[in-house]
Design a protein around this motif. Sequence first.
Motif, PDB file in Angstrom:
ATOM      1  N   THR A   1     -22.102  16.674 -83.522  1.00 16.33           N
ATOM      2  CA  THR A   1     -21.476  15.665 -84.095  1.00 16.33           C
ATOM      3  C   THR A   1     -21.521  15.548 -85.589  1.00 16.33           C
ATOM      4  OG1 THR A   1     -23.077  13.906 -83.721  1.00 16.33           O
ATOM      5  CG2 THR A   1     -21.044  14.175 -82.116  1.00 16.33           C
ATOM      6  N   LEU A   2     -22.914  16.047 -85.918  1.00 14.62           N
ATOM      7  CA  LEU A   2     -23.135  16.252 -87.290  1.00 14.62           C
ATOM      8  C   LEU A   2     -22.451  17.313 -87.968  1.00 14.62           C
ATOM      9  CD1 LEU A   2     -27.172  15.391 -87.337  1.00 14.62           C
ATOM     10  CD2 LEU A   2     -25.066  13.865 -87.858  1.00 14.62           C
ATOM     11  N   VAL A   3     -22.415  18.215 -87.234  1.00 11.92           N
ATOM     12  CA  VAL A   3     -21.709  19.522 -88.125  1.00 11.92           C
ATOM     13  C   VAL A   3     -20.147  19.179 -88.136  1.00 11.92           C
ATOM     14  CG1 VAL A   3     -20.799  21.562 -87.456  1.00 11.92           C
ATOM     15  CG2 VAL A   3     -23.381  21.166 -87.066  1.00 11.92           C
ATOM     16  N   HIS A   4     -19.583  18.696 -87.257  1.00 17.54           N
ATOM     17  CA  HIS A   4     -18.326  18.116 -87.296  1.00 17.54           C
ATOM     18  C   HIS A   4     -17.970  17.228 -88.389  1.00 17.54           C
ATOM     19  CE1 HIS A   4     -17.091  19.885 -83.157  1.00 17.54           C
ATOM     20  NE2 HIS A   4     -17.021  20.886 -83.987  1.00 17.54           N
ATOM     21  N   ASP A   5     -18.861  16.322 -88.480  1.00 17.32           N
ATOM     22  CA  ASP A   5     -18.803  15.081 -89.323  1.00 17.32           C
ATOM     23  C   ASP A   5     -18.934  15.727 -90.907  1.00 17.32           C
ATOM     24  OD1 ASP A   5     -18.704  13.088 -87.784  1.00 17.32           O
ATOM     25  OD2 ASP A   5     -20.854  12.305 -87.937  1.00 17.32           O
ATOM     26  N   ASP A   6     -19.617  16.711 -91.338  1.00 16.67           N
ATOM     27  CA  ASP A   6     -20.171  17.331 -92.361  1.00 16.67           C
ATOM     28  C   ASP A   6     -18.495  18.078 -92.761  1.00 16.67           C
ATOM     29  OD1 ASP A   6     -22.568  16.236 -92.773  1.00 16.67           O
ATOM     30  OD2 ASP A   6     -23.710  17.978 -92.050  1.00 16.67           O
ATOM     31  N   VAL A   7     -18.107  18.854 -91.833  1.00 18.51           N
ATOM     32  CA  VAL A   7     -16.651  19.408 -92.191  1.00 18.51           C
ATOM     33  C   VAL A   7     -15.710  18.335 -92.724  1.00 18.51           C
ATOM     34  CG1 VAL A   7     -14.931  20.645 -91.108  1.00 18.51           C
ATOM     35  CG2 VAL A   7     -17.262  21.321 -90.605  1.00 18.51           C
ATOM     36  N   ILE A   8     -15.485  17.217 -91.577  1.00 22.14           N
ATOM     37  CA  ILE A   8     -14.561  16.382 -92.138  1.00 22.14           C
ATOM     38  C   ILE A   8     -14.897  15.487 -93.422  1.00 22.14           C
ATOM     39  CG2 ILE A   8     -13.693  14.071 -91.304  1.00 22.14           C
ATOM     40  CD1 ILE A   8     -14.221  15.075 -88.499  1.00 22.14           C
ATOM     41  N   ASP A   9     -16.171  15.373 -93.753  1.00 22.60           N
ATOM     42  CA  ASP A   9     -16.439  14.851 -95.134  1.00 22.60           C
ATOM     43  C   ASP A   9     -16.542  15.422 -96.388  1.00 22.60           C
ATOM     44  OD1 ASP A   9     -16.643  12.453 -93.567  1.00 22.60           O
ATOM     45  OD2 ASP A   9     -18.786  12.246 -93.386  1.00 22.60           O
ATOM     46  N   ASN A  10     -16.667  16.819 -95.785  1.00 22.98           N
ATOM     47  CA  ASN A  10     -16.867  17.798 -96.969  1.00 22.98           C
ATOM     48  C   ASN A  10     -18.256  17.873 -97.537  1.00 22.98           C
ATOM     49  OD1 ASN A  10     -16.112  20.414 -98.222  1.00 22.98           O
ATOM     50  ND2 ASN A  10     -15.334  19.052-100.157  1.00 22.98           N
TER      51      ASN A  10
ATOM     52  N   LYS B   1     -22.707  26.216 -96.293  1.00 26.32           N
ATOM     53  CA  LYS B   1     -23.596  27.516 -96.459  1.00 26.32           C
ATOM     54  C   LYS B   1     -22.527  28.612 -95.777  1.00 26.32           C
ATOM     55  CE  LYS B   1     -28.055  29.838 -95.067  1.00 26.32           C
ATOM     56  NZ  LYS B   1     -28.099  29.995 -96.467  1.00 26.32           N
ATOM     57  N   PHE B   2     -21.901  28.260 -94.704  1.00 29.05           N
ATOM     58  CA  PHE B   2     -21.104  29.262 -94.204  1.00 29.05           C
ATOM     59  C   PHE B   2     -19.715  29.099 -94.066  1.00 29.05           C
ATOM     60  CE2 PHE B   2     -25.261  28.940 -92.071  1.00 29.05           C
ATOM     61  CZ  PHE B   2     -25.708  30.290 -91.869  1.00 29.05           C
ATOM     62  N   GLY B   3     -19.220  27.962 -94.590  1.00 26.81           N
ATOM     63  CA  GLY B   3     -17.732  27.838 -94.525  1.00 26.81           C
ATOM     64  C   GLY B   3     -17.277  26.908 -93.502  1.00 26.81           C
ATOM     65  N   LYS B   4     -16.094  26.320 -93.531  1.00 21.82           N
ATOM     66  CA  LYS B   4     -15.705  25.312 -92.690  1.00 21.82           C
ATOM     67  C   LYS B   4     -15.317  25.723 -91.347  1.00 21.82           C
ATOM     68  CE  LYS B   4     -13.693  22.016 -96.215  1.00 21.82           C
ATOM     69  NZ  LYS B   4     -14.802  21.021 -95.856  1.00 21.82           N
ATOM     70  N   HIS B   5     -14.591  26.936 -91.422  1.00 24.47           N
ATOM     71  CA  HIS B   5     -14.055  27.669 -90.067  1.00 24.47           C
ATOM     72  C   HIS B   5     -15.381  27.879 -89.204  1.00 24.47           C
ATOM     73  CE1 HIS B   5     -12.601  30.491 -87.059  1.00 24.47           C
ATOM     74  NE2 HIS B   5     -11.690  30.000 -87.091  1.00 24.47           N
ATOM     75  N   PRO B   6     -16.317  28.567 -89.651  1.00 24.37           N
ATOM     76  CA  PRO B   6     -17.570  28.913 -88.842  1.00 24.37           C
ATOM     77  C   PRO B   6     -18.278  27.668 -88.555  1.00 24.37           C
ATOM     78  CG  PRO B   6     -17.435  30.380 -90.648  1.00 24.37           C
ATOM     79  CD  PRO B   6     -16.373  29.402 -90.974  1.00 24.37           C
ATOM     80  N   ALA B   7     -18.451  26.649 -89.096  1.00 26.02           N
ATOM     81  CA  ALA B   7     -19.105  25.399 -88.955  1.00 26.02           C
ATOM     82  C   ALA B   7     -18.210  24.749 -87.807  1.00 26.02           C
ATOM     83  CB  ALA B   7     -19.226  24.539 -90.193  1.00 26.02           C
ATOM     84  N   VAL B   8     -16.935  24.446 -87.714  1.00 24.66           N
ATOM     85  CA  VAL B   8     -16.176  23.891 -86.725  1.00 24.66           C
ATOM     86  C   VAL B   8     -16.541  24.453 -85.412  1.00 24.66           C
ATOM     87  CG1 VAL B   8     -14.094  23.474 -85.780  1.00 24.66           C
ATOM     88  CG2 VAL B   8     -14.614  22.971 -87.930  1.00 24.66           C
ATOM     89  N   ILE B   9     -16.455  25.979 -85.485  1.00 27.10           N
ATOM     90  CA  ILE B   9     -16.797  26.650 -84.155  1.00 27.10           C
ATOM     91  C   ILE B   9     -18.272  26.762 -83.716  1.00 27.10           C
ATOM     92  CG2 ILE B   9     -16.596  29.022 -83.125  1.00 27.10           C
ATOM     93  CD1 ILE B   9     -13.936  27.605 -83.848  1.00 27.10           C
TER      94      ILE B   9
END
Length: 301
Positions: free
Chosen positions: A85-94, A107-115
């Motif tokens: 949930t934290l990983v997804h939150d950080d993507v949503i919140d940039n 560090k790795f980019g949004k797409h790798p983070a979501v996956i």
Amino acid sequence: MINETSNNNDFVSYDKGVAMVKEQLDKTLLSVPPVVRSQAEHLAGSKGKFIRASALLACSQNDDGLIHPDAVKMAVSVELLHLATLVHDDVIDNADMRRGMPTLQKKFGKHPAVISGDYLFCLALKVASGATRKQEYLEFELPDYMGRVCLGELMQGINNKNYELSIYRYLYIISGKTAALFEASFYAGAMLCGTSKKEAGLYSRLGHYVGMIFQLVDDCIDYESSQKDAKKPVLSDYEQGVITLPLIYTLKKNPKIKKLAKAGELTKSQAVAAVNQAQGVEYTRMISKRYYDKAKIIIDN
């Protein structure tokens, strides 16, 4: 529920259980397939306080203060779910920072983070399914709790920049977004210590109150702490259009500030000043205290 006649040699102390959770979480994260290993290693280096896992273990202690190994597995699963949930939150919140370190998406980019976040969800369910007593695992209803977390996040997104958001609606949102995973932790621990389902329901309610307190205190930190102290960007919620209780209360009391916010003209410094003037943090702490009082009644009884 776990049979108390199980071999006591299988049971461990609370401190040992916490150590096992940390060890098994690291082992799980560092044994993932190579394609996601760099991301997992980064997450392994930015551990939290294991609040949910510790709560699960505390609730799972039997009359002798001992914990069944299945509780350790469930605690690891809960920590993995929380990480996801934290990983997804950080993507949503940039978000750029989390726990004093760069976020996965930074560090790795949004797409790798979501996956990677999606993979952590799957990994959490795999760990939980490794419990030796499958029937008890089914009793935990973790998918239902995680569904509530996801729905809470969706409702938060729907209400992005909704400056008419009511206090009641906000509390309903965080009851899923944040409190549901606390409920799951307390409930799972109670079921694992051999208590009745009715008594486990009290643990679930206690977890709800603790989760609500946790989120409301976090809302206050956003308006009280520096980024250095909080170890994450402060007021990032406001920048992303997420309206939390101190500001909701302020907008309700100050129509002029609400008008500025709706026009997109309310700066962070103005928001902080307005919240301070309206005593939005004090109001939020008062609401938090109500949940504390409810939690104390359960604990005392």
